[in-house]
Design an enzyme around this catalytic site. Structure first.
Site, PDB file in Angstrom:
ATOM      1  N   VAL A  14      -7.546   3.051 -17.731  1.00 42.55           N
ATOM      2  CA  VAL A  14      -8.729   1.973 -18.398  1.00 42.55           C
ATOM      3  C   VAL A  14      -9.091   2.599 -19.200  1.00 42.55           C
ATOM      4  O   VAL A  14      -8.729   4.167 -19.251  1.00 42.55           O
ATOM      5  CB  VAL A  14      -9.786   2.487 -17.041  1.00 42.55           C
ATOM      6  CG1 VAL A  14      -9.433   3.382 -17.407  1.00 42.55           C
ATOM      7  CG2 VAL A  14     -10.753   0.943 -17.387  1.00 42.55           C
ATOM      8  N   ASP A  70       5.884   5.680  10.761  1.00 42.35           N
ATOM      9  CA  ASP A  70       5.579   7.443  10.594  1.00 42.35           C
ATOM     10  C   ASP A  70       4.230   7.652  11.647  1.00 42.35           C
ATOM     11  O   ASP A  70       3.972   8.157  12.207  1.00 42.35           O
ATOM     12  CB  ASP A  70       5.113   7.745   9.289  1.00 42.35           C
ATOM     13  CG  ASP A  70       4.088   7.017   8.527  1.00 42.35           C
ATOM     14  OD1 ASP A  70       3.726   6.237   8.971  1.00 42.35           O
ATOM     15  OD2 ASP A  70       3.179   7.755   7.722  1.00 42.35           O
ATOM     16  N   CYS A  85      -5.056   2.581   5.762  1.00 41.88           N
ATOM     17  CA  CYS A  85      -6.180   1.313   6.493  1.00 41.88           C
ATOM     18  C   CYS A  85      -7.370   1.785   6.723  1.00 41.88           C
ATOM     19  O   CYS A  85      -7.608   1.809   6.380  1.00 41.88           O
ATOM     20  CB  CYS A  85      -4.862   1.616   7.715  1.00 41.88           C
ATOM     21  SG  CYS A  85      -3.069   0.975   7.842  1.00 41.88           S
TER      22      CYS A  85
END
Length: 619
Positions: free
Chosen positions: A287, A102, A2
C-alpha cells in the site's frame, strides 16, 4: 484462521439456537467458508466455528471437531506448523486420525498430555476444548498472542469468542464501558493485557491458558519472553539465525490455498520474500501514499522485481480516510489508534481481491532484533543528551568503548514518551472528572512489571515491546485488518524457536557497537543485496498530519461534540481546550489525540450504543 465461539452454562442450559447462531455469525468475516455448531452435555455446552479453509479443504477439516468416540471437542483458530511431527508421535501412542488437519492433532494432544499440550504446539492459536469425560473447559492462546481470545462470565454462563462482537450480540451481556480499559486506550492507543474496553469482559493474555471446571476458573501463564544469553560467536550466531529463519518461513508456507506476502520494502518483509521464493511462486502486496514521507512503493517494487513476484499495489489517499475510519470501528470491536490499521485494512483488501487467503508479514523482527530507533535512547548514557551527546555516543559505541547501560529510575517514563499517547494528567483535559473516578491505578501500571532492575535498559525496553506493544498493538492491528477481509496473516519472525534464538543472542552481537538489527542484517546478506539492506524502512503507517485538513477536522469535531461519549459523560464537552493545551506543548501529540478521540467516538456509536458503523460520514 477462523472465528470461534463457545458457551458453557454454569447451571442449567440457558441459551437457545437462535441466539447462538446470531452470536456465531457476527464472526462470519473471520470464516467465510463454512460454519459448524455442536451442542454437548445435554445442552449445557455449545461450540461454534466459522471456517476459513486453508489446510484440508475437505469436509473432514470442518469444525467443531472431536476425537474418535466424540468425548473431546475443539473449536480452533490458527495454524499448528509442527502438526505433522505431532501427528506421527501421537499415532505411535495409539491415536487414530480421520482428517489431514492440524485441528485434530490438538484434540489428541489434549488426550495425551492434558494442559501440558500447549508446550508441544508450534504455531499461532486460540482454541477451546470441552472434555465430556471430566466436564471441563480448556482455553489456550499462543505464546505471543497472534490470535485473540476474549471471555466473560455473566447471566449464568461462561462465554468465549475470537472477538468481543460475538459476546456483545448476547442481549444478556450489558454494553458498558470499562473505565480503566478506556483510560488505557488513551494512554497507549489500544487496550493492553487482560483488560478490554467493555466492563465484565476480559482477554486471555498471550502465553496463558484458562481452565473451567465445576464453576471454578483458573488462569495461568505457561510462557513469557525471557532473555537467556548464550555463549555464541558472531559466525555461529549468524548461522543459527539463518537456520531458524529459513525453518520458520518454510514451515509457514504450508497451505492448500495460494500464499502471498505483505511487502513494505524494508529488510524484514524483503527477507521473507527472498526465502519464500526459493520454494514457491509468490504474490506480494503493497500500500502506498501520495505523501512521499510515508510511501515505500518504489522500494517494494525493487524487491518484487528482483525476486520475480506477482506484485500488486494500492494507493490510500485522503478521499478514503473517513470510510476506513468507519471500517476500523466496525471490525476492531475495541477503540484502536487508526494510524497503523488504515494501510493494513487496504493491503489486506488488496490481497483478498487477488484471491490470496494466506499472507506472510514481517511483524516481530524489530522487537526481536532491536530495530527501533528508540532503542538507542535505552543504550546511550543518560547524561549524553542533545546533538553533541548523540554524536559522542555513536562514536564511542562504534569504536567499542562503551557497553550497554543499566536501567535507570526514569526509563519507564522514557518508554511511555515513545509508545504512550496521553498521560493521566493529559487525559484530565479530555475525560470528565466523574468518569475518571471509576479508573483504577494509573496508566503506567501496565508497564511497571517489565521495568525491574537487573538487566540493561535496552533489553528491558525490548522485553516490554515483545510483551506489551507487539501483542496488543502490532498483532491486534494485523489480525483485525487481515480477518476483516478473510485473510490469514502469518508471522514467521514470531516462530517460537526463532524467538528463543533471538532472546539468546548476546547484546554485543545483536546490537553490535550500537548498530540496530546488526545481527539480522548479517544473516540477511545471504539472501538480500546491499541495496536492500540499506536502512530505509518507513513501514505501513499513515500520514495522519497531512490528511487532517480543515474539512476533516470540522467533520471530526462535529462527530465528537454531538456524540455518544460526550452524551454519556465520558468525554468533556470542552475537550477542544484540552487539545489546545496539548498542541502548545507538542503539536504531533495533539494531532494523534484528535484521531484517538474520533475513533473512540465511532467505536462508542457502534459497540456501546449498538448502532451502525456505516453511513453519515460525509464531510
Amino acid at each position: 484462521m477462523c472465528g470461534i465461539l463457545g458457551v458453557v452454562s454454569t447451571d442449567r442450559p440457558n441459551i437457545d439456537q437462535q441466539l447462538f447462531d446470531r452470536m456465531l455469525d457476527t464472526l462470519r468475516h473471520r470464516g467465510p467458508d463454512g460454519r459448524g455448531v455442536t451442542i454437548l452435555d445435554n445442552g449445557r455446552v455449545w461450540f461454534g466455528h466459522r471456517r476459513l479453509a486453508i489446510i484440508d479443504l475437505s469436509p473432514a477439516g470442518a469444525q467443531p471437531m472431536c476425537n474418535e468416540d466424540g468425548t473431546v471437542w475443539i473449536t480452533f483458530n490458527g495454524e499448528i506448523y509442527n502438526y505433522r511431527l505431532l501427528r506421527a508421535e501421537l499415532s505411535q501412542l495409539g491415536h487414530r486420525f480421520r482428517s489431514e488437519s492440524d485441528t485434530e492433532v490438538i484434540v489428541h494432544a489434549w488426550e495425551a498430555w492434558g494442559k501440558e499440550c500447549v508446550h508441544r504446539l508450534r504455531g499461532i492459536f486460540a482454541f477451546g476444548i470441552w472434555d465430556e469425560h471430566t466436564k471441563e473447559l480448556f482455553l489456550a492462546r499462543d505464546h505471543v498472542g497472534v490470535k485473540p481470545l476474549y471471555y466473560s462470565q455473566y447471566a449464568g454462563r461462561f462465554t468465549f469468542a475470537s472477538q468481543p462482537r460475538a459476546i456483545l450480540e448476547d442481549g444478556a451481556f450489558p454494553r458498558e464501558i470499562d473505565a480503566t480499559g478506556f483510560r488505557d486506550y488513551f494512554a497507549f492507543g489500544y487496550v493492553p493485557r487482560e483488560r478490554s474496553a467493555f466492563a465484565g469482559m476480559r482477554k486471555l493474555p498471550a502465553g496463558h491458558w484458562l481452565h473451567l471446571k465445576a464453576g471454578r476458573t483458573e488462569v495461568r501463564e505457561y510462557w513469557h519472553p525471557e532473555y537467556r544469553p548464550a555463549r555464541l560467536g558472531a559466525v555461529e550466531a549468524v548461522t543459527e539465525v539463518q537456520g531458524r529463519l529459513v525453518q520458520a518461513i518454510d514451515s509457514q508456507l504450508v497451505s492448500d490455498v495460494p500464499v502471498g506476502c505483505f511487502l513494505s520494502g524494508g529488510i524484514d518483509s524483503s527477507l521473507l520474500v527472498a526465502v519464500a521464493r526459493r520454494t514457491i511462486e509468490l504474490r506480494t502486496f503493497t500500500v502506498g501514499f501520495d505523501e512521499s514521507s510515508s510511501d515505500e512503493r518504489v522500494h517494494a517494487q525493487e524487491v518484487a522485481t528482483r525476486f520475480a513476484t506477482e506484485h500488486h499495489e494500492q494507493l490510500l489517499g485522503r478521499p478514503r480516510v473517513q470510510a476506513v475510519l468507519y471500517e476500523i470501528a466496525e471490525y476492531y470491536d475495541e477503540p484502536f489508534d487508526p494510524n497503523g490499521p488504515m494501510p493494513f485494512m487496504e493491503v489486506a483488501r488488496l490481497a483478498r481481491r487477488h484471491e490470496t487467503v494466506v499472507a506472510l508479514g514481517g511483524d516481530g523482527a524489530d522487537e526481536l532484533f532491536l530495530g527501533y530507533l528508540r532503542y538507542d535512547d535505552f543504550d546511550r548514557p543518560l547524561r549524553w543528551s542533545g546533538r553533541f551527546g548523540r554524536r559522542l555516543w555513536y562514536w564511542a559505541r562504534g569504536n567499542g568503548l562503551l557497553g550497554a547501560r543499566a536501567l535507570s529510575d526514569g526509563d519507564m517514563e522514557r518508554y511511555f514518551r515513545y509508545e504512550g499517547a496521553c498521560t493521566d494528567q493529559e487525559q484530565a483535559g479530555l475525560l470528565t472528572a466523574e468518569f475518571r473516578k471509576q479508573v483504577e491505578g494509573n496508566a503506567l501500571d501496565t508497564l511497571r512489571p517489565y521495568f525491574q532492575s537487573g538487566q540493561p535498559a535496552l533489553l528491558t525496553a525490548q522485553l516490554a515491546d515483545i510483551s506489551h506493544y507487539l501483542v496488543d498493538h502490532i498483532l491486534c492491528k494485523v489480525d483485525r485488518a487481515a480477518m476483516a477481509h478473510g485473510v490469514e496473516a502469518r508471522v514467521p519472525f514470531l516462530d517460537i524457536d526463532l524467538i528463543q534464538t533471538a532472546l539468546s543472542l548476546p547484546i554485543e552481537l545483536n546490537y553490535a557497537r550500537g548498530e540496530r538489527k546488526s545481527l539480522l542484517k548479517r544473516a540477511a546478506r545471504a539472501f538480500l543485496g546491499p541495496e536492500i539492506l540499506t536502512p530505509r524502512k518507513k513501514g505501513f503507517s499513515s500520514p495522519l498530519a497531512s490528511w487532517l485538513d480543515a474539512d476533516l477536522r470540522a467533520w471530526g469535531n462535529r462527530l465528537i461534540n454531538d456524540g455518544v461519549l460526550v452524551g454519556r459523560g465520558v468525554v468533556r464537552p470542552d475537550w477542544e481546550n484540552g487539545l489546545l493545551v496539548r498542541a502548545r506543548a507538542n503539536a504531533w501529540a495533539s494531532i494523534r489525540t484528535w484521531w484517538l478521540l474520533v475513533e473512540a467516538e465511532l467505536w462508542g456509536r457502534r459497540w456501546i450504543e449498538g448502532g451502525q458503523a456505516w453511513g453519515g460520514h460525509d464531510v
